[in-house]
Design a protein around this motif. Structure first.
Motif, PDB file in Angstrom:
ATOM      1  N   VAL A   1      -3.811  -0.565   5.322  1.00  0.00           N
ATOM      2  CA  VAL A   1      -4.564  -1.541   4.508  1.00  0.00           C
ATOM      3  C   VAL A   1      -3.937  -2.930   4.672  1.00  0.00           C
ATOM      4  CG1 VAL A   1      -5.314  -2.197   2.185  1.00  0.00           C
ATOM      5  CG2 VAL A   1      -5.266   0.229   2.844  1.00  0.00           C
ATOM      6  N   GLU A   2      -4.782  -3.896   4.986  1.00  0.00           N
ATOM      7  CA  GLU A   2      -4.283  -5.267   5.232  1.00  0.00           C
ATOM      8  C   GLU A   2      -4.813  -6.281   4.232  1.00  0.00           C
ATOM      9  OE1 GLU A   2      -6.141  -4.705   9.273  1.00  0.00           O
ATOM     10  OE2 GLU A   2      -4.533  -6.106   9.750  1.00  0.00           O
ATOM     11  N   VAL A   3      -5.930  -5.940   3.573  1.00  0.00           N
ATOM     12  CA  VAL A   3      -6.604  -6.916   2.705  1.00  0.00           C
ATOM     13  C   VAL A   3      -6.898  -6.282   1.346  1.00  0.00           C
ATOM     14  CG1 VAL A   3      -8.597  -8.439   2.451  1.00  0.00           C
ATOM     15  CG2 VAL A   3      -7.730  -7.917   4.746  1.00  0.00           C
ATOM     16  N   ASN A   4      -6.439  -6.942   0.293  1.00  0.00           N
ATOM     17  CA  ASN A   4      -6.673  -6.463  -1.072  1.00  0.00           C
ATOM     18  C   ASN A   4      -7.908  -7.162  -1.643  1.00  0.00           C
ATOM     19  OD1 ASN A   4      -6.464  -5.554  -3.686  1.00  0.00           O
ATOM     20  ND2 ASN A   4      -4.421  -6.391  -4.083  1.00  0.00           N
ATOM     21  N   ILE A   5      -8.959  -6.396  -1.897  1.00  0.00           N
ATOM     22  CA  ILE A   5     -10.192  -6.949  -2.478  1.00  0.00           C
ATOM     23  C   ILE A   5     -10.291  -6.419  -3.915  1.00  0.00           C
ATOM     24  CG2 ILE A   5     -12.723  -6.987  -2.289  1.00  0.00           C
ATOM     25  CD1 ILE A   5     -11.330  -8.554  -0.068  1.00  0.00           C
TER      26      ILE A   5
ATOM     27  N   PHE B   1      -5.897 -13.970   3.235  1.00  0.00           N
ATOM     28  CA  PHE B   1      -6.231 -12.695   2.563  1.00  0.00           C
ATOM     29  C   PHE B   1      -5.683 -11.495   3.339  1.00  0.00           C
ATOM     30  CE2 PHE B   1      -9.194 -13.432  -1.035  1.00  0.00           C
ATOM     31  CZ  PHE B   1      -9.386 -14.798  -0.917  1.00  0.00           C
ATOM     32  N   VAL B   2      -5.278 -11.712   4.577  1.00  0.00           N
ATOM     33  CA  VAL B   2      -4.701 -10.610   5.360  1.00  0.00           C
ATOM     34  C   VAL B   2      -3.219 -10.554   5.029  1.00  0.00           C
ATOM     35  CG1 VAL B   2      -4.265  -9.683   7.664  1.00  0.00           C
ATOM     36  CG2 VAL B   2      -6.440 -10.842   7.168  1.00  0.00           C
ATOM     37  N   ASP B   3      -2.838  -9.571   4.235  1.00  0.00           N
ATOM     38  CA  ASP B   3      -1.503  -9.562   3.639  1.00  0.00           C
ATOM     39  C   ASP B   3      -1.079  -8.124   3.314  1.00  0.00           C
ATOM     40  OD1 ASP B   3       0.801 -10.108   2.210  1.00  0.00           O
ATOM     41  OD2 ASP B   3      -0.231 -10.993   0.475  1.00  0.00           O
ATOM     42  N   PRO B   4      -0.712  -7.361   4.361  1.00  0.00           N
ATOM     43  CA  PRO B   4      -0.341  -5.962   4.112  1.00  0.00           C
ATOM     44  C   PRO B   4       0.856  -5.813   3.176  1.00  0.00           C
ATOM     45  CG  PRO B   4      -0.223  -6.495   6.475  1.00  0.00           C
ATOM     46  CD  PRO B   4      -0.731  -7.710   5.784  1.00  0.00           C
ATOM     47  N   GLU B   5       1.821  -6.752   3.276  1.00  0.00           N
ATOM     48  CA  GLU B   5       2.983  -6.672   2.372  1.00  0.00           C
ATOM     49  C   GLU B   5       2.538  -6.894   0.927  1.00  0.00           C
ATOM     50  OE1 GLU B   5       3.000  -8.896   4.974  1.00  0.00           O
ATOM     51  OE2 GLU B   5       4.183  -7.679   6.377  1.00  0.00           O
ATOM     52  N   GLY B   6       1.617  -7.840   0.744  1.00  0.00           N
ATOM     53  CA  GLY B   6       1.093  -8.126  -0.595  1.00  0.00           C
ATOM     54  C   GLY B   6       0.409  -6.898  -1.198  1.00  0.00           C
ATOM     55  N   TRP B   7      -0.296  -6.160  -0.351  1.00  0.00           N
ATOM     56  CA  TRP B   7      -0.966  -4.931  -0.809  1.00  0.00           C
ATOM     57  C   TRP B   7       0.079  -3.907  -1.262  1.00  0.00           C
ATOM     58  CZ3 TRP B   7      -5.111  -2.560  -2.521  1.00  0.00           C
ATOM     59  CH2 TRP B   7      -5.266  -1.183  -2.367  1.00  0.00           C
ATOM     60  N   ALA B   8       1.136  -3.748  -0.462  1.00  0.00           N
ATOM     61  CA  ALA B   8       2.193  -2.785  -0.808  1.00  0.00           C
ATOM     62  C   ALA B   8       2.883  -3.185  -2.115  1.00  0.00           C
ATOM     63  CB  ALA B   8       3.206  -2.681   0.330  1.00  0.00           C
ATOM     64  N   GLU B   9       3.161  -4.497  -2.264  1.00  0.00           N
ATOM     65  CA  GLU B   9       3.796  -4.985  -3.501  1.00  0.00           C
ATOM     66  C   GLU B   9       2.897  -4.767  -4.715  1.00  0.00           C
ATOM     67  OE1 GLU B   9       4.697  -9.085  -2.696  1.00  0.00           O
ATOM     68  OE2 GLU B   9       6.098  -8.505  -1.093  1.00  0.00           O
ATOM     69  N   PHE B  10       1.608  -5.013  -4.521  1.00  0.00           N
ATOM     70  CA  PHE B  10       0.604  -4.813  -5.572  1.00  0.00           C
ATOM     71  C   PHE B  10       0.639  -3.358  -6.060  1.00  0.00           C
ATOM     72  CE2 PHE B  10      -3.898  -3.303  -6.002  1.00  0.00           C
ATOM     73  CZ  PHE B  10      -4.311  -4.028  -7.114  1.00  0.00           C
ATOM     74  N   LEU B  11       0.670  -2.423  -5.110  1.00  0.00           N
ATOM     75  CA  LEU B  11       0.701  -1.006  -5.503  1.00  0.00           C
ATOM     76  C   LEU B  11       2.034  -0.639  -6.153  1.00  0.00           C
ATOM     77  CD1 LEU B  11      -1.123   0.799  -2.544  1.00  0.00           C
ATOM     78  CD2 LEU B  11      -2.048   0.170  -4.781  1.00  0.00           C
ATOM     79  N   ASP B  12       3.137  -1.186  -5.645  1.00  0.00           N
ATOM     80  CA  ASP B  12       4.452  -0.929  -6.267  1.00  0.00           C
ATOM     81  C   ASP B  12       4.451  -1.390  -7.720  1.00  0.00           C
ATOM     82  OD1 ASP B  12       5.523   0.175  -4.033  1.00  0.00           O
ATOM     83  OD2 ASP B  12       6.621  -1.619  -3.398  1.00  0.00           O
ATOM     84  N   LEU B  13       3.935  -2.603  -7.929  1.00  0.00           N
ATOM     85  CA  LEU B  13       3.894  -3.184  -9.271  1.00  0.00           C
ATOM     86  C   LEU B  13       3.084  -2.316 -10.225  1.00  0.00           C
ATOM     87  CD1 LEU B  13       4.306  -5.692 -11.204  1.00  0.00           C
ATOM     88  CD2 LEU B  13       2.101  -6.506 -10.361  1.00  0.00           C
ATOM     89  N   TRP B  14       1.881  -1.895  -9.781  1.00  0.00           N
ATOM     90  CA  TRP B  14       1.021  -1.116 -10.675  1.00  0.00           C
ATOM     91  C   TRP B  14       1.496   0.322 -10.830  1.00  0.00           C
ATOM     92  CZ3 TRP B  14      -1.814  -3.266 -14.259  1.00  0.00           C
ATOM     93  CH2 TRP B  14      -2.122  -4.613 -14.104  1.00  0.00           C
TER      94      TRP B  14
ATOM     95  N   ALA C   1      -5.071 -10.214  -7.711  1.00  0.00           N
ATOM     96  CA  ALA C   1      -4.640 -10.350  -6.315  1.00  0.00           C
ATOM     97  C   ALA C   1      -4.747 -11.797  -5.820  1.00  0.00           C
ATOM     98  CB  ALA C   1      -5.440  -9.412  -5.414  1.00  0.00           C
ATOM     99  N   ASP C   2      -4.570 -12.748  -6.747  1.00  0.00           N
ATOM    100  CA  ASP C   2      -4.514 -14.177  -6.386  1.00  0.00           C
ATOM    101  C   ASP C   2      -5.690 -14.636  -5.524  1.00  0.00           C
ATOM    102  OD1 ASP C   2      -1.990 -14.260  -7.665  1.00  0.00           O
ATOM    103  OD2 ASP C   2      -1.039 -13.512  -5.822  1.00  0.00           O
ATOM    104  N   VAL C   3      -6.871 -14.178  -5.860  1.00  0.00           N
ATOM    105  CA  VAL C   3      -8.034 -14.491  -5.024  1.00  0.00           C
ATOM    106  C   VAL C   3      -8.274 -15.998  -4.915  1.00  0.00           C
ATOM    107  CG1 VAL C   3     -10.574 -14.330  -4.940  1.00  0.00           C
ATOM    108  CG2 VAL C   3      -9.202 -12.277  -5.307  1.00  0.00           C
TER     109      VAL C   3
END
Ligand SMILES: [Zn+2]
Length: 279
Positions: free
Chosen positions: A219-223, A250-263, A230-232
């Motif tokens: 996953v590269e993009v958090n929608i 918007f292409v941010d695989p690390e951001g997606w991983a951090e988002f899931l870690d946080l939640w 997700a700071d849209v």
């Protein structure tokens, strides 16, 4: 003394009620909620409000909308679709991330006016048959149910569904491809992020769902279905200022991983709270 306590509690209750009311009226006001619709990828546009998101996915065989919003915000969103040059009559599917009013309150309208097919999970269709949580809304007619691992194909576009319960019993999450100047990226919508539910079982399934999402590769993009998680809008501004050759914000695989870690962390501590409350 007892009278005084009762009065203080009464005043506090009023303050809380007024605050809740002003928050909900701000949320419901299309002028305050207006966001100019914008293109994010070749085939994806933001058409939602400030506090709750809606996305338009363009295919070679018609349009797909993620989430219907509600009341005046649905009207605003339909206008946004027209402003972008699309015809709402071309909407083939409306994907409902979950059966809360802010995501499916306008779904019945898409069925009636545009003959769009509404998709949700079986569990959340069942929610539409019971008493509404938070706020009432016109109930959509039961259309298609998406199950875990199922897909929807429209022209050359394919959506892959996952059921990620917790926020509601049948949160629907979707994986699809977006294109940046023709270059494909894997996008994902987690359909129910918030922890505004109660119960140990629900909290356990939330944690389980986030862990399953962490196992999804590539996953590269958090929608998101609420822009703020997700700071849209910050990404939109960076996209507008993007120079040629720069990466897509918007292409941010690390951001997606951090988002899931946080939640996951939030979900786990919420689960502990729910266990305490159940004691
Ligand atoms: Zn919700």
């Amino acid at each position: 003394m007892q009278h005084l306590i009762i009065r203080v509690i009464g005043i506090l209750a009023c303050v809380i009620a007024v605050k809740a009311f002003s928050q909900s009226s701000e949320r419901d006001d299309p002028e305050l909620q207006y966001v100019e619709p914008f293109q994010v990828f070749d085939n994806l546009y933001y058409v939602g409000a400030d506090w709750v998101a809606s996305w338009l996915l363009v295919t070679d065989q018609g349009l797909i909308v993620f989430d219907a919003l509600y009341d005046d915000l649905t009207e605003m969103m339909i206008r946004n679709i027209r402003t972008l040059g699309f015809d709402p009559n071309d909407i083939r599917y409306l994907i409902g991330s979950h059966a809360h009013y802010d995501h499916i309150g306008g779904a019945a309208r898409f069925q009636q006016e545009f003959s769009a097919v509404v998709m949700m999970t079986e569990e959340d269709w069942l929610l539409t048959e019971g008493a509404a949580q938070f706020q009432e809304y016109p109930r959509p007619i039961r259309h298609l149910s998406a199950s875990d691992g199922s897909t929807l194909t429209l022209g050359r576009t394919r959506l892959q569904f996952m059921k990620t319960p917790g926020h509601t019993p049948g949160v629907l999450s979707t994986r699809f491809t977006v294109y940046d100047n023709g270059y494909p990226h894997t996008a994902f919508m987690f359909g129910g992020v918030g922890l505004n539910f109660s119960g140990v079982e629900q909290a356990e399934s939330y944690v389980e769902s986030v862990k399953r999402l962490q196992a999804v590769q590539g996953v590269e993009v958090n929608i998101p279905n609420h822009a703020s998680v997700a700071d849209v809008f910050a990404r939109r501004d960076r996209l507008a200022a993007r120079e040629e050759g720069e990466p897509h914000p918007f292409v941010d695989p690390e951001g997606w991983a951090e988002f899931l870690d946080l939640w996951l962390r939030r979900g786990e501590s919420y689960l502990e709270q729910q266990k305490e409350l159940a004691k």
